[in-house]
Write an enzyme that holds these catalytic residues in place. Structure first.
Site, PDB file in Angstrom:
ATOM      1  N   CYS A  49       0.932  -1.120   0.077  1.00 18.68           N
ATOM      2  CA  CYS A  49       0.025   0.021   0.010  1.00 18.68           C
ATOM      3  C   CYS A  49       0.817   1.064   0.083  1.00 18.68           C
ATOM      4  CB  CYS A  49      -0.763  -0.145   1.165  1.00 18.68           C
ATOM      5  SG  CYS A  49       0.043   0.153   2.689  1.00 18.68           S
ATOM      6  N   ASN A  50       2.273   1.287   0.349  1.00 19.41           N
ATOM      7  CA  ASN A  50       2.885   2.379   0.429  1.00 19.41           C
ATOM      8  C   ASN A  50       4.170   2.211  -0.217  1.00 19.41           C
ATOM      9  OD1 ASN A  50       2.608   4.877   1.673  1.00 19.41           O
ATOM     10  ND2 ASN A  50       4.191   4.561   3.263  1.00 19.41           N
ATOM     11  N   GLY A 188      -8.049  -7.850   3.435  1.00 18.07           N
ATOM     12  CA  GLY A 188      -6.711  -8.231   3.279  1.00 18.07           C
ATOM     13  C   GLY A 188      -6.277  -8.219   4.913  1.00 18.07           C
TER      14      GLY A 188
END
Length: 410
Positions: A49-50, A188
């Site tokens: 995500c990052n 998730g």
């Protein structure tokens, strides 16, 4: 073989740019094939995500880096891509990879999730035959190093997860989460973490939804107090909750601004997704407070002194282990010659055994004994050359290999 890491610098690239460099599973496959068809021999993609990083191994590492930068340009078509690219080579690449595994390069210091993400990236690359000896070894060492650092410097004692810090922000805003209602979107690891933290807060109701409802059923087995919700009904539930946490892997917006403009009660939203799940502008509604990943990064800056202290301590551990990996990387250059030496020994052994069998009548046991003695003697002859080869400096390795080839007729 050389190693390099090419990625998007998440420490300096704003979220609205980072989300444009998001790898889907199919895009990872396309990217891996793109590089393997060019100058790269091994590739692993770590996309979270990052984080967006491509690990490569190649004999021509400079060309491999150029091809990977070109991939970012062609696949994502972001203006001024070079401004956001991070490149690490050789020793710096190995140090960076160990820092990533230890959670010391994460926006949230020591984030545990990265180890699972590294493992998933490695397994995916192995299944696709994208990674081989070099990167497989690197990623195994990354996992080992990540566990070691957490154990030795007690990094897990620092608040580490994006979910935890995000929920802490919401708790600070609302005063308490006790008696509140929350909706989690996504199935998730980050969503599961959020659910774990929320279950400790004595909520009144905790809803969960996901586009694939079967995933919700799987999570429900571990968290029976959850209230499953059909994905299509998410906006209806949203009207009656105090908290929304969204952490999907969707490449598009899942909560649209015009659908939440009608909300007229206080709602705290935590968007943990990249690309973002929540459309920009929802916070224009006076009743809505929106937090996303960059807000969490701001909170992490408050721990900067502790981050630096732990990083310095971890680096002392990491640098010694990095040297061990680099030594191993140097020794694999002589693997082909070592294999040739072993093949030559077996050829000589087989030839001599054929001669002995013709001259002597031996039973099976006697044959085995003589065969072992013969192989041991041959191994003794090549043992010292092998030791020398493994310690030769890089500049001289070519001459040594040529000499061994000539001496042993390889």
């Amino acid at each position: 073989m050389k190693i390099a890491i090419i990625g998007i610098n998440h420490n300096e690239t704003p979220i609205e740019i980072r989300e444009k460099f998001s790898f889907t599973e199919s895009l990872k496959i396309d990217a891996g094939n793109y590089l393997l068809d060019r100058s790269v021999e091994e590739v692993v993609i770590v996309a979270t995500c990052n984080r967006s990083e491509i690990y490569i191994a190649s004999e021509d590492i400079e060309q491999g880096i150029k091809d990977t930068v070109k991939l970012y340009k062609e696949f994502f078509k972001v203006e001024n891509t070079e401004d956001y690219i991070l490149i690490k080579q050789d020793r710096d690449a190995v140090i960076h990879s160990y820092m990533v595994a230890a959670g010391l390069d994460s926006a949230i210091l020591g984030e545990d999730q990265i180890l699972g993400q590294i493992r998933d990236a490695m397994m995916s690359a192995m299944e696709l035959n994208f990674s081989k000896k070099v990167l497989n070894r690197l990623f195994m060492e990354m996992l080992r190093e990540g566990k070691k650092i957490r154990s030795e410097i007690k990094i897990s004692e620092v608040p580490i997860s994006s979910s935890y810090i995000g929920i802490s922000l919401i708790k600070e805003k609302l005063g308490t989460l006790s008696g509140k209602k929350a909706l989690v979107i996504g199935a998730g690891e980050m969503s599961k973490l959020a659910i774990t933290y929320l279950e400790e807060e004595n909520l009144d109701e905790l809803y969960l939804t996901n586009r694939t409802h079967s995933r919700v059923k799987e999570i429900f087995k571990d968290y029976p107090s959850l209230i499953p919700v059909e994905y299509e009904n998410r906006y209806e539930i949203l009207k009656n909750v105090d908290i929304l946490i969204s952490a999907t892997g969707a490449p598009h917006i899942i909560i649209e601004k015009d659908k939440v403009d009608i909300i007229n009660r206080n709602l705290c939203i935590l968007d943990l997704a990249l690309p973002r799940d929540i459309q920009a502008g929802v916070e224009d509604n006076e009743y809505i407070t929106l937090y996303h990943l960059d807000d969490l990064n701001q909170v992490s800056q408050e721990n900067q002194e502790k981050r630096e202290e732990l990083s310095e301590e971890a680096l002392r551990i990491i640098k010694d282990d990095v040297e061990e990996f680099l030594i191993w990387l140097e020794t694999i250059k002589v693997d082909p010659i070592l294999e040739s030496l072993n093949i030559r020994c077996n050829e000589i052994k087989d030839n001599r055994m054929d001669y002995i069998r013709r001259k002597l009548k031996l039973n099976k046991r006697e044959e085995k004994v003589i065969e072992k003695m013969l192989m041991s003697a041959l191994k003794g002859i090549i043992r010292e050359p092998i030791k020398t080869l493994k310690t030769v400096e890089e500049d001289n390795i070519g001459d040594y290999i040529e000499t061994v080839n000539n001496l042993f007729k390889l």
